[in-house]
Design an enzyme around this catalytic site. Structure first.
Site, mmCIF file in Angstrom:
data_model
loop_
_atom_site.group_PDB
_atom_site.id
_atom_site.type_symbol
_atom_site.label_atom_id
_atom_site.label_comp_id
_atom_site.label_asym_id
_atom_site.label_seq_id
_atom_site.Cartn_x
_atom_site.Cartn_y
_atom_site.Cartn_z
ATOM 1 N N ASP A 50 0.224 -6.249 5.379
ATOM 2 C CA ASP A 50 -0.918 -7.012 4.867
ATOM 3 C C ASP A 50 -0.974 -6.938 3.338
ATOM 4 O O ASP A 50 -0.424 -6.030 2.726
ATOM 5 C CB ASP A 50 -2.228 -6.469 5.448
ATOM 6 C CG ASP A 50 -2.468 -5.022 5.080
ATOM 7 O OD1 ASP A 50 -1.516 -4.238 5.187
ATOM 8 O OD2 ASP A 50 -3.594 -4.662 4.695
ATOM 9 N N GLU A 51 -1.651 -7.888 2.750
ATOM 10 C CA GLU A 51 -1.982 -7.901 1.328
ATOM 11 C C GLU A 51 -0.771 -7.697 0.409
ATOM 12 O O GLU A 51 -0.794 -6.867 -0.495
ATOM 13 C CB GLU A 51 -3.052 -6.845 1.037
ATOM 14 C CG GLU A 51 -4.379 -7.142 1.718
ATOM 15 C CD GLU A 51 -5.473 -6.191 1.317
ATOM 16 O OE1 GLU A 51 -6.476 -6.659 0.778
ATOM 17 O OE2 GLU A 51 -5.323 -4.964 1.520
ATOM 18 N N ILE A 52 0.263 -8.441 0.641
ATOM 19 C CA ILE A 52 1.392 -8.421 -0.289
ATOM 20 C C ILE A 52 0.973 -9.156 -1.566
ATOM 21 O O ILE A 52 0.527 -10.304 -1.510
ATOM 22 C CB ILE A 52 2.627 -9.076 0.332
ATOM 23 C CG1 ILE A 52 3.132 -8.217 1.501
ATOM 24 C CG2 ILE A 52 3.725 -9.255 -0.713
ATOM 25 C CD1 ILE A 52 4.275 -8.827 2.258
ATOM 26 N N HIS B 32 0.828 -1.217 0.000
ATOM 27 C CA HIS B 32 0.000 0.000 0.000
ATOM 28 C C HIS B 32 0.858 1.262 0.000
ATOM 29 O O HIS B 32 0.544 2.228 0.689
ATOM 30 C CB HIS B 32 -0.944 0.024 1.210
ATOM 31 C CG HIS B 32 -1.878 -1.128 1.287
ATOM 32 N ND1 HIS B 32 -2.535 -1.639 0.207
ATOM 33 C CD2 HIS B 32 -2.259 -1.899 2.340
ATOM 34 C CE1 HIS B 32 -3.297 -2.660 0.567
ATOM 35 N NE2 HIS B 32 -3.132 -2.851 1.850
#
Length: 325
Positions: A83-85, A12
């Site tokens: 998070d969310e790699i 992000h």
């Protein structure tokens, strides 16, 4: 408990490429090109971009950001994200592709990132909070040896009680932010437009594209037991919960109504519990109390949304039922 959340993490961080393009992979790419499988996307939503753990400049910039945040906020917690790699974002970088072709993995990349930042944050007397992905993601996750339990708290957002149980069973402290119960932006459609996948003519009453629909009512939030199914020892590792309002479809014009009084329901259930002295869930009593509190907020200029018709507010208890069907 309070902690400051920042974007100084592996994911992000597409906006960082405006100032430091060399430290961000897959910046400015369209997040999910047409005809590409979901698993081959560059990001889970626009805009794309992840910090490059192999670039030494990444840590020069990052340490400056960490120092600024620590100086501004005295809380003993620092949220490190992780998070969310998205694999394809990292794989788009030549240096990372070379790293992988020589036997490295994307999980190794995450471990490099953590091992290059966590000790520094800890040296500043902060406990590091990571999203659960850092340990539980199916593809990119770190070996627990890089996540010392005395210095790390995990925040869970997937799979409700199951992930909470899994985290505490591994001995980690946890903050509960289950998207199934605590995400305040759910149930309002999606921001990516009128997706053709949602063009259904069969009378379906679906969520209109909202990935985490339906809308999370105050009752949903109030009745959720964050330590459900845990042993007494495991319950001691649950530090608390946090509702989340993400800003894809929220700004200052709707902030009050999206947050209040639902966040107040969370506050009562976590501070005072959602059960009475006999152990029964509080229902009608909680409704009347939340109505009163909402009225106080409105008088103070807070645009909290109503939870019952005005007649019910003026006639406490006359609208509330407790039935078993």
């Amino acid at each position: 408990m309070r902690f400051k959340r920042t974007n100084s993490k592996a994911t992000h961080t597409g906006s960082w490429a405006v100032a430091y393009p060399d430290i961000v992979t897959c910046a400015h790419k369209f997040w999910w090109p047409a005809g590409v499988k979901w698993e081959d996307r560059y990001a889970s939503e626009p805009g794309s971009g992840q910090l490059n753990p192999l670039n030494p400049n990444t840590y020069k910039v990052l340490k400056n950001v960490i120092n600024d945040v620590v100086r501004l906020f005295p809380e003993p917690f620092y949220h490190g994200g992780a998070d969310e790699i998205i694999p394809n974002c990292w794989n788009s970088d030549p240096a990372i592709r070379s790293f992988v072709s020589n036997g490295g993995t994307l999980s190794n990349l995450l471990e490099i990132f953590i091992n290059s930042t966590l000790p520094y944050i800890v040296s500043l007397n902060k406990t590091v909070v990571y999203w659960e992905d850092v340990l539980l993601d199916n593809i990119v996750k770190a070996n627990p040896k890089y996540l010392p339990k005395e210095n790390v708290i995990l925040q869970t957002w997937n799979n409700g009680h199951n992930n909470t149980k899994l985290i505490v069973s591994l001995g980690y402290r946890v903050i509960v932010s289950s998207s199934e119960f605590y995400y305040l932006d759910c149930g309002r459609g999606d921001f990516i437009g009128n997706n053709s996948a949602d063009d259904v003519q069969t009378g379906r009453t679906g969520d209109g594209g909202s990935w985490c629909g339906p809308f999370k009512t105050w009752q949903t939030i109030y009745d959720y037991d964050i330590d459900y199914g845990l042993s007494e020892e495991e319950k001691r590792l649950v530090l608390g919960g946090e509702v989340a309002l993400w800003s894809e479809q929220a700004d200052g014009t709707v902030l009050d109504s999206r947050v209040w009084p639902r966040a107040s329901a969370l506050a009562e259930t976590l501070w005072s519990g959602n059960r009475d002295e006999s152990g029964k869930k509080r229902y009608a009593e909680a409704t009347d109390r939340l109505n009163e509190w909402r009225s106080r907020m409105v008088k103070r200029g807070v645009g909290a949304e109503p939870i019952q018709p005005l007649w019910c507010v003026r006639n406490p208890g006359m609208c509330n039922v407790v039935n078993s069907f």
